[in-house]
Design a protein around this motif. Structure first.
Motif, PDB file in Angstrom:
ATOM      1  N   VAL A 134       0.961  -1.251   0.051  1.00  0.00           N
ATOM      2  CA  VAL A 134      -0.095  -0.095   0.190  1.00  0.00           C
ATOM      3  C   VAL A 134       0.795   1.156  -0.097  1.00  0.00           C
ATOM      4  O   VAL A 134       0.489   2.201  -0.768  1.00  0.00           O
ATOM      5  N   VAL A 135       1.922   1.323   0.896  1.00  0.00           N
ATOM      6  CA  VAL A 135       2.770   2.430   1.153  1.00  0.00           C
ATOM      7  C   VAL A 135       3.480   2.509  -0.395  1.00  0.00           C
ATOM      8  O   VAL A 135       3.926   3.637  -0.796  1.00  0.00           O
ATOM      9  N   THR A 136       4.113   1.148  -0.778  1.00  0.00           N
ATOM     10  CA  THR A 136       4.984   1.405  -2.188  1.00  0.00           C
ATOM     11  C   THR A 136       3.945   2.100  -3.485  1.00  0.00           C
ATOM     12  O   THR A 136       4.341   3.173  -4.065  1.00  0.00           O
ATOM     13  N   LYS A 137       2.760   1.615  -3.224  1.00  0.00           N
ATOM     14  CA  LYS A 137       1.980   2.401  -4.415  1.00  0.00           C
ATOM     15  C   LYS A 137       1.787   3.648  -4.224  1.00  0.00           C
ATOM     16  O   LYS A 137       1.673   4.573  -5.311  1.00  0.00           O
ATOM     17  N   GLU A 138       1.650   4.237  -3.162  1.00  0.00           N
ATOM     18  CA  GLU A 138       1.426   5.552  -2.777  1.00  0.00           C
ATOM     19  C   GLU A 138       2.592   6.529  -2.963  1.00  0.00           C
ATOM     20  O   GLU A 138       2.447   7.507  -3.607  1.00  0.00           O
ATOM     21  N   THR A 139       3.803   5.780  -2.769  1.00  0.00           N
ATOM     22  CA  THR A 139       5.086   6.606  -3.040  1.00  0.00           C
ATOM     23  C   THR A 139       5.392   6.700  -4.521  1.00  0.00           C
ATOM     24  O   THR A 139       5.977   7.501  -4.882  1.00  0.00           O
ATOM     25  N   ARG A 140       5.079   5.597  -5.298  1.00  0.00           N
ATOM     26  CA  ARG A 140       5.471   5.384  -6.910  1.00  0.00           C
ATOM     27  C   ARG A 140       4.579   6.550  -7.559  1.00  0.00           C
ATOM     28  O   ARG A 140       4.999   6.642  -8.690  1.00  0.00           O
ATOM     29  N   LYS A 141       3.612   6.963  -6.917  1.00  0.00           N
ATOM     30  CA  LYS A 141       2.889   8.162  -7.434  1.00  0.00           C
ATOM     31  C   LYS A 141       4.103   9.298  -7.935  1.00  0.00           C
ATOM     32  O   LYS A 141       3.781  10.081  -8.836  1.00  0.00           O
ATOM     33  N   SER A 142       4.813   9.455  -7.039  1.00  0.00           N
ATOM     34  CA  SER A 142       6.049  10.383  -7.123  1.00  0.00           C
ATOM     35  C   SER A 142       7.201   9.981  -7.467  1.00  0.00           C
ATOM     36  O   SER A 142       8.053  10.745  -8.109  1.00  0.00           O
ATOM     37  N   VAL A 143       7.626   8.613  -7.126  1.00  0.00           N
ATOM     38  CA  VAL A 143       8.868   8.309  -7.197  1.00  0.00           C
ATOM     39  C   VAL A 143       8.672   6.735  -7.671  1.00  0.00           C
ATOM     40  O   VAL A 143       8.451   5.739  -6.837  1.00  0.00           O
ATOM     41  N   PRO A 144       8.756   6.563  -9.105  1.00  0.00           N
ATOM     42  CA  PRO A 144       8.442   5.493  -9.732  1.00  0.00           C
ATOM     43  C   PRO A 144       9.169   3.896  -9.228  1.00  0.00           C
ATOM     44  O   PRO A 144       8.470   2.923  -9.457  1.00  0.00           O
ATOM     45  N   ASP A 145      10.418   4.447  -8.740  1.00  0.00           N
ATOM     46  CA  ASP A 145      11.237   3.437  -8.490  1.00  0.00           C
ATOM     47  C   ASP A 145      11.230   2.956  -7.103  1.00  0.00           C
ATOM     48  O   ASP A 145      11.788   1.923  -6.315  1.00  0.00           O
ATOM     49  N   ALA A 146      10.246   3.490  -6.183  1.00  0.00           N
ATOM     50  CA  ALA A 146      10.468   3.429  -4.826  1.00  0.00           C
ATOM     51  C   ALA A 146       9.767   2.092  -4.295  1.00  0.00           C
ATOM     52  O   ALA A 146       8.862   1.776  -5.049  1.00  0.00           O
TER      53      ALA A 146
END
Length: 546
Positions: free
Chosen positions: A328-340
């Motif tokens: 869940v957290v990865t998905k949210e962060t990847r909106k700004s940082v695609p490789d997070a």
């Protein structure tokens, strides 16, 4: 419970539980409308054909609408209201800000202005209100109007929701106990720096320091907030469980609104976290992190978690603890940082060489019916209606939001679900939390088959579930009267919100810590611990610190 919660198995267990519960469900409530007409004359339904019974139900608002939708105008809310009308219920959802749960519930209970169903995770609050006569007893009402509730959540009813032998709450059943706070760390940051995941509190410090000094995310050293942390108050996001476990503080006491381990039971005595040397040294550690810029400088004022969410979703943070799983957290962060990529951080090794993390009990959320409710039977009827329509709040509308395959609820259009239901619909589920046990890695792939990367998601989520299975521990469920707690726990908690925050940001930590301990004692902390000790001794409690 592992694997799917298959309906056939659920029904078989439910039959046994219903029979056993029916044999032991009990006695009257000294004038309450148990199984008969309520004070309003409508407990057994209206005598006027076609007339709807009004019932008002709490619904948490997490301030997370993706498109400005009103909670009360959403798809599942409308669907539930529509279906409830077919069973004679006029349902109104009363929005309750998640960050103000305790305050708002207290106001409602004091003023008698609350809805017919109020919700909380705070068992102590239930005990207090029951002792004060502020809640309806539910045994007879559950027997008369709640057969589907009993069939669905029998295991939770067996262990929670009673006080002095009488039922005052309907507890939600956690279908998976892998549902609690968990630590997460940016794997992509570790990889860029050639670091292994930290295994101790000291290693966590070194890792956070490396994140700050070496800026693996390329956001600028001055912008890096290594540990995303909001206010440690009723924002309910300021978790200290993982790191504090790593400092040697255990969860041997009752849960409170402080999202950190409660304290240690050693040599026959319980001591709250703030009365322990381990607790003091943990907050000295947090003070050090604050002074070195390794946690958010604004955390004290971030009471709605807005800065916290911004920190991790924008990619400037590399460590956090929250209830969300790492995907869940990865998905949210990847909106700004695609490789997070956020991954589970297993529990830190404690001073005694062991590892542990908080694991959810089989019960979770509590639904209470305040005495101010004119029709408590309608409240139970609503919960029974919910039990019969439970998949609506477990997966959404079948054929629209999910399809069922081998006992799994597989999203039809994840993007549509994210916009339309994911951000709120589980908060409508007052009876079960989840719908199945811990999935296997292969089941995770099936659940996310419509995503472009089901194998990666399984790689991220499988360690999350296994971490709970390998290291999870549950604190004690103290269900005996504790008058000292009833009197003092609210003041202790409110004091500690402020006092611990001051200790973290203090220039002179030792001086400020004296204020913490002194104030805790003045608010009844030592008497509170003595009472907990009596309860733990009586129930032959051991410790979670082993």
């Amino acid at each position: 419970m592992k694997g799917s919660w298959h309906r056939s198995g659920q029904a078989a267990m439910a039959l046994v539980l219903t029979l056993s519960l029916g044999a032991c469900a009990g006695g009257g409530n000294g004038g309450s409308p148990s199984g008969s007409d309520s004070a309003s004359g409508s407990a057994s339904g209206s005598s006027e054909p076609g007339k709807l019974e009004k019932v008002r139900v709490s619904l948490w608002d997490r301030s997370n609408s993706p498109n400005g939708q009103k909670l009360t105008d959403t798809v599942i809310v409308k669907k539930l209201q529509e279906e409830a009308r077919k069973e004679g219920l006029d349902v109104e959802y009363v929005v309750l800000p998640r960050s103000q749960e305790s305050e708002k519930n207290s106001v409602w209970m004091a003023s008698g202005s609350g809805p017919d169903i109020i919700i909380t995770y705070d068992m102590n609050a239930m005990f207090k209100w029951a002792e004060q006569g502020g809640l309806w007893e539910l045994d007879d009402l559950l027997d008369q109007y709640g057969p589907d509730i009993k069939s669905l959540i029998g295991p939770a009813l067996d262990v929670a929701g009673t006080y002095k032998g009488k039922r005052y709450a309907i507890p939600a059943m956690r279908m998976s106990t892998a549902a609690a706070s968990n630590m997460k760390i940016r794997q992509d940051w570790l990889d860029k720096l050639g670091l292994k995941a930290p295994t101790t509190l000291d290693e966590l410090y070194e890792t956070l320091k490396a994140f700050k000094e070496q800026d693996p995310g390329g956001v600028g050293k001055d912008n890096v907030v290594p540990w995303a942390l909001p206010a440690i108050s009723q924002g309910m996001k300021g978790f200290f469980f993982g790191p504090m476990w790593g400092a040697g503080v255990a969860t041997d006491g009752p849960a409170t609104e402080m999202y950190m381990p409660s304290g240690n039971f050693e040599n026959g005595e319980f001591h709250s976290a703030v009365a322990l040397e381990e607790g003091k040294e943990f907050f000295r550690f947090m003070n050090k992190l604050y002074k070195e810029g390794l946690i958010s400088k604004e955390f004290v004022t971030d009471v709605n978690s807005q800065q916290f969410i911004q920190n991790y979703t924008s990619g400037v943070s590399g460590f956090m603890e929250s209830n969300e799983d790492p995907w869940v957290v990865t998905k949210e962060t990847r909106k700004s940082v695609p490789d997070a990529t956020w991954v589970t951080l297993d529990p830190l090794v404690r001073p005694n060489g062991t590892q542990a993390m908080t694991m959810a009990n089989v019960y979770g959320l509590l639904s209470l019916v305040p005495k101010s409710s004119p029709n408590p039977a309608a409240a139970i009827k609503y919960l029974n209606f919910l039990a019969k329509n439970i998949t609506l709040v477990q997966g959404g509308i079948e054929g629209v939001h999910y399809k069922e395959e081998d006992g799994l609820f597989v999203a039809i259009d994840p993007a549509k679900n994210a916009e339309e239901i994911d951000w709120y619909f589980k908060d409508l589920n007052l009876l079960t939390q989840g719908y199945m046990g811990n999935p296997t890695k292969e089941q995770i792939k099936e659940l996310y088959a419509n995503e472009s990367n089901p194998d990666e998601i399984a790689d991220i989520l499988d360690p999350y579930y296994r971490s709970f299975e390998n290291y999870g521990k549950q604190g004690p469920l103290i269900d005996t009267p504790r008058p000292v707690s009833d009197k003092s726990v609210a003041n202790i908690t409110q004091f500690l919100y402020d006092a611990l925050s001051k200790a973290v940001i203090a220039k002179d930590f030792d001086a400020e810590w004296e204020n913490v301990v002194t104030g805790w004692k003045k608010n009844g902390g030592e008497e509170y611990d003595a009472e907990v000790t009596q309860s733990l001794v009586a129930m032959n409690w051991k410790t979670t610190n082993e």
